[in-house]
Design a protein around this motif. Structure first.
Motif, short mmCIF file in Angstrom:
data_model
loop_
_atom_site.label_atom_id
_atom_site.label_comp_id
_atom_site.label_asym_id
_atom_site.label_seq_id
_atom_site.Cartn_x
_atom_site.Cartn_y
_atom_site.Cartn_z
N PRO A 1 0.80 -1.24 0.00
CA PRO A 1 0.00 0.00 0.00
C PRO A 1 0.82 1.28 0.00
N ILE A 2 2.07 1.24 0.47
CA ILE A 2 2.85 2.48 0.58
C ILE A 2 3.09 3.14 -0.77
N PRO A 3 3.48 2.43 -1.84
CA PRO A 3 3.60 3.10 -3.14
C PRO A 3 2.30 3.72 -3.63
N ILE A 4 1.17 3.11 -3.31
CA ILE A 4 -0.12 3.67 -3.69
C ILE A 4 -0.37 4.99 -2.97
N ILE A 5 -0.09 5.00 -1.67
CA ILE A 5 -0.27 6.22 -0.87
C ILE A 5 0.66 7.32 -1.37
N LEU A 6 1.91 6.97 -1.64
CA LEU A 6 2.86 7.96 -2.14
C LEU A 6 2.43 8.52 -3.49
N ALA A 7 1.97 7.65 -4.37
CA ALA A 7 1.54 8.11 -5.70
C ALA A 7 0.35 9.05 -5.59
N LEU A 8 -0.62 8.71 -4.75
CA LEU A 8 -1.77 9.60 -4.55
C LEU A 8 -1.34 10.93 -3.95
N THR B 1 11.32 -7.31 10.73
CA THR B 1 10.99 -5.88 10.66
C THR B 1 12.11 -5.11 9.97
N MET B 2 13.35 -5.41 10.34
CA MET B 2 14.50 -4.75 9.72
C MET B 2 14.54 -5.04 8.22
N TYR B 3 14.31 -6.27 7.85
CA TYR B 3 14.36 -6.65 6.43
C TYR B 3 13.25 -5.98 5.64
N VAL B 4 12.03 -6.01 6.17
CA VAL B 4 10.88 -5.48 5.44
C VAL B 4 10.96 -3.96 5.28
N PHE B 5 11.24 -3.24 6.37
CA PHE B 5 11.22 -1.78 6.29
C PHE B 5 12.40 -1.24 5.49
N SER B 6 13.53 -1.91 5.52
CA SER B 6 14.63 -1.48 4.66
C SER B 6 14.28 -1.71 3.19
N GLY B 7 13.56 -2.80 2.90
CA GLY B 7 13.12 -3.05 1.53
C GLY B 7 12.08 -2.05 1.07
N VAL B 8 11.18 -1.66 1.97
CA VAL B 8 10.17 -0.66 1.63
C VAL B 8 10.84 0.68 1.34
N TRP B 9 11.82 1.05 2.16
CA TRP B 9 12.53 2.31 1.94
C TRP B 9 13.24 2.31 0.58
N GLN B 10 13.74 1.15 0.17
CA GLN B 10 14.48 1.07 -1.08
C GLN B 10 13.58 1.03 -2.30
N SER B 11 12.41 0.43 -2.21
CA SER B 11 11.61 0.17 -3.40
C SER B 11 10.30 0.94 -3.48
N ALA B 12 9.87 1.58 -2.39
CA ALA B 12 8.56 2.24 -2.40
C ALA B 12 8.49 3.36 -3.42
N TRP C 1 10.21 3.78 -6.15
CA TRP C 1 10.23 3.26 -7.51
C TRP C 1 8.87 2.71 -7.90
N GLY C 2 8.18 2.09 -6.93
CA GLY C 2 6.86 1.54 -7.23
C GLY C 2 5.80 2.59 -7.52
N THR C 3 6.03 3.82 -7.06
CA THR C 3 5.05 4.87 -7.32
C THR C 3 5.00 5.28 -8.79
N ILE C 4 6.07 5.00 -9.53
CA ILE C 4 6.12 5.42 -10.94
C ILE C 4 4.98 4.79 -11.73
N ILE C 5 4.70 3.52 -11.47
CA ILE C 5 3.64 2.83 -12.20
C ILE C 5 2.28 3.45 -11.90
N TYR C 6 2.04 3.75 -10.63
CA TYR C 6 0.75 4.34 -10.26
C TYR C 6 0.61 5.77 -10.75
#
Length: 322
Positions: free
Chosen positions: A110-117, A184-195, A197-202
């Motif tokens: 959901p984070i890329p969606i929120i960022l794109a909006l 938690t460390m793995y997931v949030f570091s991945g979100v920071w890295q890819s969120a 970039w994912g907004t570009i599609i939206y």
């Protein structure tokens, strides 16, 4: 005589039609030869590097010995699969893989969606470009560098984040060694890295919104949140659906590179997933047939999830992959 003539004609007509259709297809290929040359590199890439290696999948059902080769190795059937399913670490590996994937899906989707909006509502062009650049720049950091940054920032002795938490008066958790904090460390570091970039599609999907719809909604007295809810979100729902299907289809496909970089004996209970197990058993322990069987099980489950979710979406709406 008439029956024999009709039988002959019924057998000849399909052949004639088949030849005409083949000729038409060949003429289309000749007329559009530039397009076929254009897609040839991608076709050859998938053929050589994706479909070609599938020949080696058969060693999952054999007792593969490198000196004998694939054809010379003896068949053992499903012995390697049975060994993996009956092993004491099967459920641990499955739970770690699923929990990390679901955690990442719940936070990262959901984070890329929120960022794109949010970016779509920014009117200041300079600030919008700066915010987009800052958010998607981490995508270009390599996995090795990202792993080094995480270890440096969260190090118990010299980590910036650890010192900041202690400066605020709290006890800093052991991010790198405590299994409770690994996911938690793995997931949030991945979100920071890819969120970002994912907004570009939206954002690309949101660019197709007709501005007249927003103008009409403003005249009718709709608030900004109402316009987002009733105009913007319905536009990106097809994109959301496709990406959700793809994400669910790779639910067991947690990459081993980043986990392997952050893995240590103290957090092994939470960080050992199917992909890291395949790496250890295949390349480190040289159990080629067994590791191939485990990897094949992982791929089959992912394919099953992809097909199942796609069929569910297809029955509910038309926004499916096929």
């Amino acid at each position: 005589m008439q029956e024999t003539k009709s039988n002959i004609m019924s057998s000849v007509i399909p052949k004639v039609k088949g030849k005409k259709e083949k000729k038409k297809s060949w003429n289309k290929i000749v007329q559009n030869w530039e397009l076929y040359i254009f897609i040839a590199p991608a076709f050859l890439y998938f053929l050589i590097f994706h479909y070609g290696p599938m020949y080696g999948i058969q060693i999952a059902f054999k007792n593969f010995i490198p000196t004998k080769g694939i054809m010379g190795s003896s068949w053992v059937g499903f012995d390697h699969f049975t060994r993996f399913f009956n092993s004491y670490y099967f459920w641990d590996l499955l739970w770690n893989t699923l929990s990390i994937s679901l955690y990442e899906l719940a936070i990262g989707f959901p984070i890329p969606i929120i960022l794109a909006l949010a970016f779509n509502e920014v009117k200041n062009g300079s600030f919008k470009k700066l915010a987009q650049t800052v958010t998607y720049a981490p995508h270009f950091i390599s996995v090795v560098v990202m792993g080094g940054m995480i270890i440096t920032f969260l190090s118990p002795s010299s980590g910036m984040v650890v010192h900041l938490i202690e400066w605020l008066g709290f006890d800093a958790p052991q991010f790198l060694t405590d299994p409770k904090w690994f996911k938690t460390m793995y997931v949030f570091s991945g979100v920071w890295q890819s969120a970002g970039w994912g907004t570009i599609i939206y954002l690309a999907a949101l660019s197709g919104v007709d501005p007249q719809q927003h103008e009409a909604a403003i005249i009718d007295g709709a608030s900004r949140f109402q316009r987002i809810r009733y105009i913007n979100i319905p536009v990106i729902i097809p994109t959301m659906t496709i990406l959700l299907i793809l994400n669910v289809g790779s639910l067991l496909g947690v990459g081993f590179e980043k986990i392997l970089l952050l893995q240590n004996p103290l957090n092994m209970g939470a960080s050992d997933v199917i992909s890291t197990f395949v790496y250890r058993s295949g390349l480190v322990d040289a159990q080629y047939s067994f590791s191939t069987a485990v990897g094949l099980f992982n791929s089959v489950v992912n394919a099953f999830l992809l097909i199942t979710v796609n069929q569910i979406v297809r029955r509910t709406n038309e926004n499916s992959l096929w």
